[in-house]
Design a protein around this motif. Structure first.
Motif, PDB file in Angstrom:
ATOM      1  N   VAL A 414     -38.890 -11.011 -40.032  1.00 44.42           N
ATOM      2  CA  VAL A 414     -38.779 -11.157 -41.363  1.00 44.42           C
ATOM      3  C   VAL A 414     -37.674 -11.196 -42.099  1.00 44.42           C
ATOM      4  O   VAL A 414     -36.633 -10.607 -41.569  1.00 44.42           O
ATOM      5  N   GLU A 415     -37.430 -11.921 -43.118  1.00 40.05           N
ATOM      6  CA  GLU A 415     -36.426 -12.044 -43.928  1.00 40.05           C
ATOM      7  C   GLU A 415     -36.833 -11.452 -45.590  1.00 40.05           C
ATOM      8  O   GLU A 415     -37.674 -12.133 -45.978  1.00 40.05           O
ATOM      9  N   LEU A 416     -36.011 -10.694 -45.911  1.00 40.84           N
ATOM     10  CA  LEU A 416     -36.271 -10.250 -47.362  1.00 40.84           C
ATOM     11  C   LEU A 416     -34.828 -10.307 -48.082  1.00 40.84           C
ATOM     12  O   LEU A 416     -33.777 -10.000 -47.769  1.00 40.84           O
ATOM     13  N   VAL A 417     -35.290 -11.087 -49.165  1.00 40.51           N
ATOM     14  CA  VAL A 417     -34.037 -11.582 -50.164  1.00 40.51           C
ATOM     15  C   VAL A 417     -34.115 -10.559 -51.493  1.00 40.51           C
ATOM     16  O   VAL A 417     -35.126 -10.861 -52.067  1.00 40.51           O
ATOM     17  N   ASN A 418     -33.130  -9.732 -51.996  1.00 41.02           N
ATOM     18  CA  ASN A 418     -33.199  -9.373 -53.303  1.00 41.02           C
ATOM     19  C   ASN A 418     -32.298  -9.904 -54.152  1.00 41.02           C
ATOM     20  O   ASN A 418     -31.130  -9.897 -53.889  1.00 41.02           O
ATOM     21  N   LYS A 419     -32.953 -10.616 -55.074  1.00 35.76           N
ATOM     22  CA  LYS A 419     -32.310 -11.550 -55.911  1.00 35.76           C
ATOM     23  C   LYS A 419     -31.682 -10.618 -57.303  1.00 35.76           C
ATOM     24  O   LYS A 419     -31.005 -11.258 -58.061  1.00 35.76           O
ATOM     25  N   SER A 420     -31.899  -9.266 -57.358  1.00 33.74           N
ATOM     26  CA  SER A 420     -31.364  -8.498 -58.443  1.00 33.74           C
ATOM     27  C   SER A 420     -30.192  -7.904 -58.046  1.00 33.74           C
ATOM     28  O   SER A 420     -29.620  -7.884 -56.753  1.00 33.74           O
ATOM     29  N   TYR A 421     -29.610  -7.238 -58.969  1.00 27.68           N
ATOM     30  CA  TYR A 421     -28.233  -6.826 -58.674  1.00 27.68           C
ATOM     31  C   TYR A 421     -28.405  -4.999 -58.505  1.00 27.68           C
ATOM     32  O   TYR A 421     -27.528  -4.523 -58.418  1.00 27.68           O
ATOM     33  N   ASP A 422     -29.688  -4.636 -58.013  1.00 31.16           N
ATOM     34  CA  ASP A 422     -29.938  -3.282 -57.694  1.00 31.16           C
ATOM     35  C   ASP A 422     -30.532  -3.074 -56.468  1.00 31.16           C
ATOM     36  O   ASP A 422     -31.530  -3.724 -56.171  1.00 31.16           O
ATOM     37  N   ALA A 423     -30.005  -2.209 -55.543  1.00 32.83           N
ATOM     38  CA  ALA A 423     -30.675  -1.890 -54.385  1.00 32.83           C
ATOM     39  C   ALA A 423     -32.030  -1.459 -54.718  1.00 32.83           C
ATOM     40  O   ALA A 423     -32.342  -0.517 -55.560  1.00 32.83           O
ATOM     41  N   ARG A 424     -33.275  -1.720 -53.724  1.00 32.98           N
ATOM     42  CA  ARG A 424     -34.559  -1.549 -53.970  1.00 32.98           C
ATOM     43  C   ARG A 424     -35.174  -1.111 -52.682  1.00 32.98           C
ATOM     44  O   ARG A 424     -34.779  -1.582 -51.748  1.00 32.98           O
ATOM     45  N   THR A 425     -36.018   0.169 -52.975  1.00 31.84           N
ATOM     46  CA  THR A 425     -36.577   0.586 -51.526  1.00 31.84           C
ATOM     47  C   THR A 425     -37.851  -0.226 -51.242  1.00 31.84           C
ATOM     48  O   THR A 425     -38.595  -0.738 -52.331  1.00 31.84           O
ATOM     49  N   VAL A 426     -38.442  -0.566 -50.035  1.00 27.95           N
ATOM     50  CA  VAL A 426     -39.243  -1.512 -49.904  1.00 27.95           C
ATOM     51  C   VAL A 426     -40.226  -0.854 -48.777  1.00 27.95           C
ATOM     52  O   VAL A 426     -39.952  -0.144 -47.968  1.00 27.95           O
ATOM     53  N   GLN A 427     -41.825  -1.302 -48.664  1.00 27.21           N
ATOM     54  CA  GLN A 427     -42.506  -0.833 -47.712  1.00 27.21           C
ATOM     55  C   GLN A 427     -43.525  -2.036 -47.508  1.00 27.21           C
ATOM     56  O   GLN A 427     -43.589  -3.179 -48.472  1.00 27.21           O
ATOM     57  N   PRO A 447     -30.654  -4.068 -49.953  1.00 26.18           N
ATOM     58  CA  PRO A 447     -29.281  -4.186 -50.622  1.00 26.18           C
ATOM     59  C   PRO A 447     -29.496  -5.165 -51.873  1.00 26.18           C
ATOM     60  O   PRO A 447     -29.977  -6.031 -51.799  1.00 26.18           O
ATOM     61  N   ALA A 448     -28.586  -4.780 -52.727  1.00 25.65           N
ATOM     62  CA  ALA A 448     -28.341  -5.618 -54.195  1.00 25.65           C
ATOM     63  C   ALA A 448     -27.791  -7.058 -53.641  1.00 25.65           C
ATOM     64  O   ALA A 448     -26.904  -6.857 -53.011  1.00 25.65           O
ATOM     65  N   ASN A 449     -28.530  -8.067 -54.233  1.00 23.41           N
ATOM     66  CA  ASN A 449     -27.883  -9.468 -54.042  1.00 23.41           C
ATOM     67  C   ASN A 449     -27.582  -9.704 -52.524  1.00 23.41           C
ATOM     68  O   ASN A 449     -26.565 -10.450 -51.986  1.00 23.41           O
ATOM     69  N   GLU A 450     -28.341  -9.318 -51.567  1.00 21.91           N
ATOM     70  CA  GLU A 450     -28.205  -9.641 -50.147  1.00 21.91           C
ATOM     71  C   GLU A 450     -29.351  -9.862 -49.607  1.00 21.91           C
ATOM     72  O   GLU A 450     -30.574  -9.706 -49.927  1.00 21.91           O
ATOM     73  N   LEU A 451     -29.292 -10.124 -48.112  1.00 23.80           N
ATOM     74  CA  LEU A 451     -30.459 -10.848 -47.304  1.00 23.80           C
ATOM     75  C   LEU A 451     -30.602  -9.706 -46.226  1.00 23.80           C
ATOM     76  O   LEU A 451     -29.556  -9.531 -45.501  1.00 23.80           O
ATOM     77  N   ALA A 452     -31.753  -9.103 -46.077  1.00 24.60           N
ATOM     78  CA  ALA A 452     -32.102  -8.439 -44.981  1.00 24.60           C
ATOM     79  C   ALA A 452     -33.146  -8.943 -44.103  1.00 24.60           C
ATOM     80  O   ALA A 452     -33.838  -9.778 -44.498  1.00 24.60           O
ATOM     81  N   LYS A 453     -32.732  -8.488 -42.755  1.00 20.54           N
ATOM     82  CA  LYS A 453     -33.862  -9.019 -41.609  1.00 20.54           C
ATOM     83  C   LYS A 453     -34.392  -7.861 -40.813  1.00 20.54           C
ATOM     84  O   LYS A 453     -33.544  -6.940 -40.734  1.00 20.54           O
ATOM     85  N   GLY A 454     -35.593  -8.125 -40.316  1.00 18.44           N
ATOM     86  CA  GLY A 454     -36.236  -7.301 -39.540  1.00 18.44           C
ATOM     87  C   GLY A 454     -37.060  -7.819 -38.541  1.00 18.44           C
ATOM     88  O   GLY A 454     -37.359  -9.134 -38.763  1.00 18.44           O
ATOM     89  N   THR A 455     -37.657  -7.183 -37.672  1.00 21.10           N
ATOM     90  CA  THR A 455     -38.479  -7.262 -36.597  1.00 21.10           C
ATOM     91  C   THR A 455     -39.842  -6.443 -36.841  1.00 21.10           C
ATOM     92  O   THR A 455     -39.413  -5.257 -36.618  1.00 21.10           O
ATOM     93  N   PHE A 456     -41.117  -7.032 -36.537  1.00 17.50           N
ATOM     94  CA  PHE A 456     -42.210  -6.049 -36.305  1.00 17.50           C
ATOM     95  C   PHE A 456     -43.462  -6.824 -35.522  1.00 17.50           C
ATOM     96  O   PHE A 456     -43.214  -7.945 -35.585  1.00 17.50           O
TER      97      PHE A 456
END
Length: 495
Positions: A414-427, A447-456
């Motif tokens: 999974v790749e999650l892109v936060n396009k805003s300038y504020d960090a957000r919690t996700v589920q 994280p704000a304006n960053e790409l996060a990666k995960g595995t499930f």
């Protein structure tokens, strides 16, 4: 009706304006010109130059206004962040821009080239003016280039090319700041150069390219390299506004002559003709009245000021960039000989030949319709764009695994892109009641304006699998609200 068109010389268009009869490069020495259009072009150029150099250093609320970070695949336009997942928006934006330029060409000719193109602005408003300041006017530059290598010539040439290289270095730094960002650029130029050899090398390469363009290639970029210059011949028609010479009014061209002496009285002519007839001589053929000359005095000032080396009196040509310098030059001569301005003006071919004003044609309406449709699609996609965008892909090279309790699992990335300038919690939540999520590399915060990666893993009871590929839907929640829905498939054993 007798035509006023004077055919061009036999050598017209048998070679490009920047080549001589042997095919060698003919260096151009445009004459400096002033006038109303030149003043407006100067204002527009300096506004655009100020915007270009200030762009990477303007930050709003701690974020850059523009950023084109190709390495990290991160782009910012007017403060809005775009990632590779938004490539469709970039593609539609480019199509919109190309259509906009095409529409402007259909209606207003090559106005982009003469008034807004960075190549023209830098060449005519920066490098050409520096050359004029150091080496003198167009005649002085011709004498300097034709003369021997004296100490004066060495000094002037060294100074000019040194300034050219310095400005090219500044331009290169500006473009680098657009790519890596202001803070990284400041770090690059303030740290030890040996720690940033790759960045320094790239900067020097781009500096050399810019120097080559403005010191050597010059007008070749517009006439040969740039594809838009080639396209204008396809886009223009008889209703397009271009820089045009009014040959109806201007031909036949020539120097203005003093008024002729008064003709002999009519009675004296009659007596002379009667004496000829009495002597048996043939009657004198009636003399044809000399054709009146047009307003063009053939001063060639329009040719001398042209940065592309063309003669606008030969008609619209591929090399013309609509810089309007020839208009200012011709208006200056018209003022001196007390004739109306506009012998060279912005007009259409229909306006020159038939006196018809430019009207909104079907072709213009078609381009406008396509442009408005593209703008509408782009605006809709921009407004409907989500702040969080999630991509779920099955792990490559794996099908399914059997686990304890008659469960079957699939591994996902999974790749999650936060396009805003504020960090957000996700589920993450799966809509199938029989399925379960088990994270190996969890994502709980974007994280704000960053790409996060995960595995499930997704686990399903084998008894609930009815087909080889089971469709599933995963919901992404932020602050208890569903912000994105992702569809995927689950591979299981065949029954």
């Amino acid at each position: 009706m007798e035509s006023n068109v004077v055919p061009p010389p036999q050598s017209f268009r048998d070679r490009v304006p920047i080549a001589d009869s042997t095919g060698e490069r003919r260096w151009l020495y445009p004459r400096a010109q002033s006038g109303r259009f030149t003043r407006w072009r100067t204002v527009v150029a300096w506004v655009l130059l100020a915007a270009l150099f200030a762009g990477p250093f303007i930050w709003i609320d701690g974020h850059p206004l523009f950023l084109f970070n190709v390495m990290e695949r991160k782009f910012i336009f007017f403060g809005a962040t775009f990632w590779p997942q938004d490539f469709h928006l970039v593609a539609i934006g480019l199509l919109t821009f190309i259509t906009f330029v095409a529409l402007f060409t259909v209606v207003y000719g090559r106005v982009w080239c003469g008034w807004a193109c960075p190549q023209t602005i830098f060449m005519e408003m920066v490098f050409r003016k520096i050359e004029h300041l150091i080496e003198g006017d167009y005649k002085a530059r011709q004498r300097l280039d034709a003369g021997p290598w004296t100490p004066e010539k060495v000094l002037k040439k060294s100074l000019k090319h040194g300034v050219f290289f310095l400005i090219s270095f500044i331009i290169s730094n500006t473009f680098l700041a657009y790519i890596i960002g202001r803070d990284e650029w400041v770090k690059l130029i303030t740290d030890n150069p040996t720690e940033h050899l790759a960045g320094l090398s790239a900067m020097l390469i781009f500096t050399a390219v810019f120097y080559l363009v403005f010191a050597k290639l010059r007008e070749i970029v517009c006439s040969t390299i740039c594809p838009y210059g080639r396209l204008q011949g396809v886009l223009l028609d008889k209703s397009s506004l271009v820089v045009a010479y009014d040959y109806i009014r201007g031909e036949p061209r020539g120097k203005k002559e003093r008024a002729a002496s008064p003709a002999q009285p009519e009675s004296w002519n009659a007596v002379t003709e009667a004496l000829k007839l009495k002597a048996g001589a043939a009657p004198t053929a009636p003399a044809m009245a000399p054709r009146a000359k047009g307003d063009c005095v053939d001063c060639k000032l329009c040719v001398q000021v042209c940065p592309m080396g063309i003669d606008i009196r030969n008609g619209t040509q591929l090399e013309c960039i609509n810089c309007t310098l020839c208009i200012d030059a011709c208006d200056q001569i018209m003022d001196k000989i007390e004739r109306p301005r506009g012998l060279i003006r912005i007009d259409s071919l229909n306006g020159i030949e038939k006196g018809k004003p430019t009207r909104f044609s079907g072709r213009m309406a078609a381009y406008t319709g396509v442009l408005l449709a593209l703008i509408g699609v782009l605006v809709y996609l921009m407004v409907s764009r989500t702040a969080l965008e999630v991509t779920v892909l099955r792990a490559p090279g794996q099908l399914y695994q059997r686990e304890a309790g008659n469960l079957v699992s699939n591994l996902y990335l999974v790749e999650l892109v936060n396009k805003s300038y504020d960090a957000r919690t996700v589920q993450f939540r799966i809509t199938n009641p029989d399925a379960k999520l088990r994270f190996v590399q969890p994502i709980t915060k974007a994280p704000a304006n960053e790409l996060a990666k995960g595995t499930f893993f997704i686990l399903l009871p084998e008894s609930s699998i009815q087909m080889a590929s089971t469709p599933l839907q995963i919901e992404v929640l932020s602050d208890g609200e569903v912000v994105d829905k992702v569809k995927t498939t689950f591979l299981g054993p065949m029954k």
